[in-house]
Design a protein around this motif. Structure first.
Motif, PDB file in Angstrom:
ATOM      1  N   LEU A 107       0.821  -1.216   0.000  1.00 24.73           N
ATOM      2  CA  LEU A 107       0.000   0.000   0.000  1.00 24.73           C
ATOM      3  C   LEU A 107       0.855   1.266   0.000  1.00 24.73           C
ATOM      4  N   VAL A 108       1.924   1.235   0.745  1.00 19.29           N
ATOM      5  CA  VAL A 108       2.775   2.415   0.893  1.00 19.29           C
ATOM      6  C   VAL A 108       4.119   1.972   1.478  1.00 19.29           C
ATOM      7  N   ASP A 109       5.114   2.821   1.346  1.00 17.43           N
ATOM      8  CA  ASP A 109       6.411   2.579   1.973  1.00 17.43           C
ATOM      9  C   ASP A 109       6.301   3.027   3.432  1.00 17.43           C
ATOM     10  N   TRP A 110       5.928   2.105   4.317  1.00 18.98           N
ATOM     11  CA  TRP A 110       5.594   2.438   5.701  1.00 18.98           C
ATOM     12  C   TRP A 110       6.713   3.115   6.477  1.00 18.98           C
ATOM     13  N   PRO A 111       7.977   2.758   6.295  1.00 18.47           N
ATOM     14  CA  PRO A 111       9.020   3.422   7.098  1.00 18.47           C
ATOM     15  C   PRO A 111       9.064   4.942   6.931  1.00 18.47           C
ATOM     16  N   ARG A 112       8.532   5.466   5.835  1.00 18.17           N
ATOM     17  CA  ARG A 112       8.548   6.928   5.672  1.00 18.17           C
ATOM     18  C   ARG A 112       7.616   7.618   6.665  1.00 18.17           C
ATOM     19  N   TYR A 113       6.701   6.861   7.276  1.00 15.36           N
ATOM     20  CA  TYR A 113       5.794   7.421   8.277  1.00 15.36           C
ATOM     21  C   TYR A 113       6.352   7.326   9.697  1.00 15.36           C
ATOM     22  N   LEU A 114       7.581   6.908   9.825  1.00 10.87           N
ATOM     23  CA  LEU A 114       8.211   6.814  11.136  1.00 10.87           C
ATOM     24  C   LEU A 114       8.992   8.097  11.411  1.00 10.87           C
ATOM     25  N   ALA A 170      11.387  -1.812  12.431  1.00 14.20           N
ATOM     26  CA  ALA A 170      10.396  -1.240  13.350  1.00 14.20           C
ATOM     27  C   ALA A 170       8.985  -1.478  12.816  1.00 14.20           C
ATOM     28  N   MET A 171       8.823  -1.368  11.497  1.00 12.53           N
ATOM     29  CA  MET A 171       7.509  -1.599  10.898  1.00 12.53           C
ATOM     30  C   MET A 171       7.078  -3.064  11.026  1.00 12.53           C
ATOM     31  N   TYR A 172       8.029  -3.981  11.053  1.00  6.41           N
ATOM     32  CA  TYR A 172       7.683  -5.384  11.289  1.00  6.41           C
ATOM     33  C   TYR A 172       7.056  -5.530  12.682  1.00  6.41           C
ATOM     34  N   ALA A 173       7.665  -4.877  13.669  1.00 11.34           N
ATOM     35  CA  ALA A 173       7.118  -4.919  15.032  1.00 11.34           C
ATOM     36  C   ALA A 173       5.746  -4.244  15.079  1.00 11.34           C
ATOM     37  N   VAL A 174       5.631  -3.102  14.394  1.00  9.08           N
ATOM     38  CA  VAL A 174       4.349  -2.393  14.328  1.00  9.08           C
ATOM     39  C   VAL A 174       3.289  -3.298  13.703  1.00  9.08           C
ATOM     40  N   VAL A 229      14.116   3.562  18.484  1.00  5.35           N
ATOM     41  CA  VAL A 229      13.871   2.124  18.338  1.00  5.35           C
ATOM     42  C   VAL A 229      15.108   1.446  17.751  1.00  5.35           C
ATOM     43  N   PRO A 230      15.358   0.211  18.180  1.00  5.13           N
ATOM     44  CA  PRO A 230      16.528  -0.494  17.636  1.00  5.13           C
ATOM     45  C   PRO A 230      16.276  -0.941  16.199  1.00  5.13           C
TER      46      PRO A 230
END
Length: 147
Positions: A49-56, A71-75, A64-65
């Motif tokens: 749907l989108v490149d999620w890491p850009r919303y971090l 981090a998105m995997y954990a999210v 976050v480590p």
């Protein structure tokens, strides 16, 4: 004129319950807050749907480590879990989703470029709180009782 006693069977009571507007609202919100977190959670692993890491937010990314994608995997895992909890016990899942949405809102405000998405997520936050209130009336009561 004599009044006719109203006799309700379990079948007619079930039909009346299904027509209750608050029950319908509960079922709609429960369905949405089950399906959406699971689908968005799964998408954190694929980025279709989108490149999620850009919303971090950079501030969050620094805390976050690992990488933003990690981090998105954990999210994603948390979102999937939240959706499952809403499906099984909306009374507990709805506040979890509301808290999660509050965290997303804070993250988006820290970025500063996504105020429109933060506002949309605020609406979802309010809807999750509404689901919680409806769940207090429509979710099955706890089966654990003190004796």
């Amino acid at each position: 004129m004599a009044s006719i006693p109203l006799i309700t069977t379990s079948r007619s009571a079930s039909k009346l319950r299904a027509l209750d507007p608050s029950r319908q609202a509960f079922l709609l919100l429960r369905t949405v807050f089950t399906v959406a977190p699971i689908l968005f959670g799964l998408d954190k692993f694929t980025n279709l749907l989108v490149d999620w890491p850009r919303y971090l937010a950079p501030l969050v990314n620094d805390v976050v480590p690992g990488t933003g994608q990690q981090a998105m995997y954990a999210v994603g895992a948390v979102e999937i879990l939240a959706g499952v909890i809403v499906a099984v016990r909306p009374r507990y899942g709805a506040p979890l989703v509301a808290a999660w949405l509050a965290g997303i809102i804070v993250n988006l405000l820290l970025i500063g470029d996504y105020y429109d998405i933060a506002l949309r997520d605020f609406g979802l936050f309010i809807a999750a709180l509404a689901l919680f209130r409806l769940a207090t009336a429509h979710d099955a009561p706890d089966r654990h009782t003190s004796r």
